[in-house]
Design an enzyme around this catalytic site. Structure first.
Site: not given
Ligand code: NAD
Length: 433
Positions: A73, A109, A193, A361
């Site tokens: 992820k 990423k 976030t 997420s």
């Protein structure tokens, strides 16, 4: 954003953080060896038809670092300085972060080396769909799940999710998170976030007696993360005295009003110290500062929420804040981290402070797979519970082991990854009797 600032290599910084944590925990040599290498790296070329009819080719990347705990992820960024080494470092941190907050994910990423500000909306859409065409066999809900990061957002995730569905000829919403709510996105992902960082900040504030009204805060970076964090702190009564973006920074001793500043920035693409009543915005008294000056302000709390390697041995001595809460990934170099620790500055590490995004997420992925959607209050309560609980654990471990919170966070994460990896068998298990 830079992987390499002078002689600072981001991936080396990441591995050295792990090495330090290994002094405080015992994990098998097999786990350590495995964690030094990304599982798979993909480099792709993305041809994009530009509005003037010409064809341009962009470089794209996706790195899947470790999947011992579940599908990988991690975010996708658009930035001219994206490199494979940066992707390796950021994917490693994602593996550590997901384990730290106990999500059933590994780390990944991705990114494209592009300045998105130079592209029209149509070009940006073609690039985003082209990226998915190029990596479609590398991602999926049980394999690797991208999400937004620097200069990508819900709209871009929506195009990408749509493209993936077109390729697969079925709806697979759990492949990409951070989508628009109408396409299966989770409520509360947009500010997750910043909000996760805010929940962590409230715990730090309780411990250090940082009271609203008296405590001053400087925020570097006024994108998704910096804005929402600044807004929530302002709502709580804290004085956000400085805000910076890629153009520079603004400072007002009396405090700034993040929602008004955002309104004007969205409209005019400029950072201005304003206060808006309805549609009328007045300028408030302020000073203009450089980004370097913002980092060195005499404030209680400093929030790096832009890019990596912002505080290094060049400027760490000049940082005056008592608390540095890392909302960006990797904003402190290894040397800067050591300098701030030696001065007893409370540094809340990125892998903990900015984990709220990946937590929500995860909620989105769960909701997509279940086909059952949660209310905003459910999302926020569950996010708060996880962020508060994991901060508490890391803080206690750091106190017990007399080490930094970064080191304690690594210990916690490494133990969890090691458990998953070692359950499959280690050298001791396979060594002939
Ligand atoms: P964003 O693209 O929304 O915003 C980035 C901000 O940084 C912008 O305001 C930009 O002007 C500013 N900026 C760029 N260059 C700068 C410079 N040299 N000096 C000062 N400011 C500069 O990105 P974001 O999603 O808010 O991400 C910010 C940081 O948070 C990144 O390090 C990212 O990896 C990290 N992060 C983001 C998420 C997320 O959910 N979006 C999750 C975890 C971590």
């Amino acid at each position: 954003m830079q992987t390499q600032v002078g002689d600072i290599n981001l991936f080396e910084t990441a591995l050295s953080q792990m090495e330090e944590a290994l002094r405080y925990t015992r994990v098998s040599d097999d786990t350590i060896e495995k964690l030094k290498w990304p599982k798979a790296s993909l480099e792709v070329s993305i041809p994009v038809r530009m509005d003037d009819g010409s064809l341009k080719v962009y470089k794209g990347y996706r790195v899947r670092y470790d999947d011992s705990r579940g599908p990988t992820k991690g975010g996708l960024r658009y930035h001219p300085l994206v490199t494979i080494d940066e992707m390796k470092a950021l994917s490693f941190w994602m593996a550590i972060k997901c384990a730290l907050v106990d999500l059933p994910f590994g780390g990944a990423k991705g990114g494209v080396a592009v300045n998105p500000k130079e592209l029209s909306r149509f070009e940006l859409e073609r690039l985003s769909r082209g990226y998915i065409d190029a990596v479609a066999d590398f991602i999926g809900p049980d394999v690797d799940i991208p999400a937004p990061d620097v200069y990508t957002n819900a709209v871009i995730m929506g195009w990408m999710s749509d493209q993936f569905n077109i390729i697969k000829r079925r709806q697979v919403p759990a492949t990409i998170t951070g989508k628009p709510v109408g396409m299966g996105g989770s409520l509360g992902r947009e500010d997750a976030t910043g909000r996760g960082g805010y929940y962590v900040f409230l715990e730090v504030a309780k411990q250090l007696g940082l009271n609203p009204g008296e405590t001053t805060v400087a925020v570097q970076g006024f994108g998704n993360v910096g804005f929402h964090f600044g807004r929530l702190l302002h709502e709580e009564g804290y004085k956000v005295v400085a805000i910076g973006d890629s153009q520079g920074a603004i400072y007002s001793e009396a405090g700034l009003h993040p929602p008004s500043i955002k309104e004007v920035k969205d409209r005019e693409k400029r950072l201005d110290a304003v206060y808006c009543h309805g549609t009328v915005c007045d300028m408030v008294e302020h000073e203009r500062l450089s980004n370097e000056e913002l980092l060195e302000l005499d404030v209680d709390v400093l929030i790096p929420a832009a890019l990596e390697n912002q505080i290094t041995e060049r400027n760490a001595d000049k940082v005056k804040a008592r608390v540095v809460l890392e909302l960006a990934n990797g904003p402190l170099s290894r040397e800067a981290d050591a300098i701030l620790n030696s001065r007893n500055v409370t540094v809340v590490p990125d892998i903990l402070a900015n984990a709220g995004g990946v937590v929500v997420s995860y909620f989105e992925w769960v909701q997509n797979r279940a086909g059952y959607y949660w209310t905003i209050n459910e999302v926020r309560e569950r996010l708060k519970e996880i962020m508060t609980r994991e901060y508490g654990r890391v803080y206690e471990m750091s106190q017990e082991a007399k080490t930094s919170m970064r080191c304690a966070a690594y210990v916690q994460a490494l133990n969890r990854i090691a458990h998953a990896f070692e359950s499959r068998g280690t050298k001791e298990y396979f060594r002939p009797a």
